[in-house]
Write a protein that holds these residues in place. Structure first.
Motif, PDB file in Angstrom:
ATOM      1  N   GLN A  48       0.829  -1.203   0.000  1.00 20.54           N
ATOM      2  CA  GLN A  48       0.000   0.000   0.000  1.00 20.54           C
ATOM      3  C   GLN A  48       0.864   1.255   0.000  1.00 20.54           C
ATOM      4  N   ALA A  49       1.926   1.257   0.793  1.00 21.16           N
ATOM      5  CA  ALA A  49       2.816   2.415   0.847  1.00 21.16           C
ATOM      6  C   ALA A  49       3.511   2.607  -0.502  1.00 21.16           C
ATOM      7  N   TYR A  50       3.912   1.519  -1.133  1.00 22.33           N
ATOM      8  CA  TYR A  50       4.565   1.600  -2.436  1.00 22.33           C
ATOM      9  C   TYR A  50       3.586   2.125  -3.484  1.00 22.33           C
ATOM     10  N   ALA A  51       2.361   1.629  -3.457  1.00 16.82           N
ATOM     11  CA  ALA A  51       1.356   2.067  -4.429  1.00 16.82           C
ATOM     12  C   ALA A  51       1.028   3.545  -4.231  1.00 16.82           C
ATOM     13  N   ALA A  52       1.001   3.995  -2.985  1.00 20.21           N
ATOM     14  CA  ALA A  52       0.698   5.399  -2.716  1.00 20.21           C
ATOM     15  C   ALA A  52       1.838   6.309  -3.178  1.00 20.21           C
ATOM     16  N   ALA A  53       3.063   5.805  -3.166  1.00 21.38           N
ATOM     17  CA  ALA A  53       4.210   6.614  -3.553  1.00 21.38           C
ATOM     18  C   ALA A  53       4.373   6.698  -5.068  1.00 21.38           C
ATOM     19  N   GLN A  54       3.768   5.770  -5.802  1.00 22.52           N
ATOM     20  CA  GLN A  54       3.910   5.752  -7.261  1.00 22.52           C
ATOM     21  C   GLN A  54       2.957   6.766  -7.893  1.00 22.52           C
ATOM     22  N   PRO A  55       3.400   7.430  -8.943  1.00 24.55           N
ATOM     23  CA  PRO A  55       2.495   8.364  -9.616  1.00 24.55           C
ATOM     24  C   PRO A  55       1.371   7.585 -10.302  1.00 24.55           C
ATOM     25  N   ALA A  56       0.234   8.211 -10.377  1.00 28.30           N
ATOM     26  CA  ALA A  56      -0.911   7.564 -11.020  1.00 28.30           C
ATOM     27  C   ALA A  56      -0.634   7.423 -12.509  1.00 28.30           C
ATOM     28  N   TYR A  57      -1.002   6.297 -13.061  1.00 23.73           N
ATOM     29  CA  TYR A  57      -0.798   6.050 -14.483  1.00 23.73           C
ATOM     30  C   TYR A  57      -1.876   6.763 -15.273  1.00 23.73           C
ATOM     31  N   GLU A  58      -1.441   7.563 -16.197  1.00 22.37           N
ATOM     32  CA  GLU A  58      -2.371   8.238 -17.083  1.00 22.37           C
ATOM     33  C   GLU A  58      -1.980   7.887 -18.505  1.00 22.37           C
ATOM     34  N   PRO A  59      -2.884   7.292 -19.255  1.00 19.00           N
ATOM     35  CA  PRO A  59      -2.541   6.928 -20.629  1.00 19.00           C
ATOM     36  C   PRO A  59      -2.301   8.178 -21.473  1.00 19.00           C
ATOM     37  N   ALA A  60      -1.459   8.017 -22.460  1.00 20.61           N
ATOM     38  CA  ALA A  60      -1.171   9.140 -23.358  1.00 20.61           C
ATOM     39  C   ALA A  60      -2.430   9.492 -24.136  1.00 20.61           C
ATOM     40  N   PRO A  61      -2.625  10.763 -24.386  1.00 18.97           N
ATOM     41  CA  PRO A  61      -3.823  11.134 -25.138  1.00 18.97           C
ATOM     42  C   PRO A  61      -3.748  10.569 -26.557  1.00 18.97           C
ATOM     43  N   ALA A  62      -4.881  10.178 -27.047  1.00 18.81           N
ATOM     44  CA  ALA A  62      -4.948   9.623 -28.393  1.00 18.81           C
ATOM     45  C   ALA A  62      -4.753  10.732 -29.412  1.00 18.81           C
ATOM     46  N   ALA A  63      -4.158  10.364 -30.522  1.00 24.36           N
ATOM     47  CA  ALA A  63      -3.947  11.339 -31.592  1.00 24.36           C
ATOM     48  C   ALA A  63      -5.289  11.721 -32.197  1.00 24.36           C
ATOM     49  N   PRO A  64      -5.464  12.991 -32.527  1.00 30.71           N
ATOM     50  CA  PRO A  64      -6.718  13.411 -33.153  1.00 30.71           C
ATOM     51  C   PRO A  64      -6.926  12.670 -34.477  1.00 30.71           C
ATOM     52  N   ALA A  65      -8.169  12.510 -34.829  1.00 26.28           N
ATOM     53  CA  ALA A  65      -8.493  11.796 -36.068  1.00 26.28           C
ATOM     54  C   ALA A  65      -7.965  12.574 -37.268  1.00 26.28           C
ATOM     55  N   GLY A  66      -7.506  11.859 -38.274  1.00 29.33           N
ATOM     56  CA  GLY A  66      -7.036  12.488 -39.506  1.00 29.33           C
ATOM     57  C   GLY A  66      -5.541  12.763 -39.518  1.00 29.33           C
TER      58      GLY A  66
END
Length: 98
Positions: A48-66
């Protein structure tokens, strides 16, 4: 003279030894479980302490269409290789992205 039977004291000694050994085994089993539970709790707290210390995973934004990602990658490769200057790369990228 009367003869004494020897079987009884051995049976009592064997029974006593079995009781003592059984009790010791039960106590050891209890202690093993206690230490295993403590170790599991400690492991959970560390996770739990390790998970709290890790930054939250945020997926890279998807490329706009086209947008052609292959062309953008080629532009980046050309810029990295030194074929395109910074200004040329910025202009081509802006043109590609619209």
């Amino acid at each position: 003279m009367m003869m004494r039977r020897r079987g009884r004291p051995l049976v009592r000694a064997a029974a006593t030894t079995a009781v003592v050994a059984g009790t010791a085994g039960a106590v050891r089993h209890h202690q093993d479980q206690k230490y295993a539970n403590q170790a599991a709790e400690q492991q959970a707290q560390q996770e739990q302490a390790y998970a709290a210390a890790q930054p939250a995973y945020e997926p890279a934004p998807a490329a706009p269409a086209g947008i052609d990602m292959d062309q953008l990658k080629q532009l980046g490769d050309l810029h990295t290789a030194g074929v395109l200057t910074d200004e040329e790369f910025a202009a081509a990228k802006a043109k590609l992205l619209g």
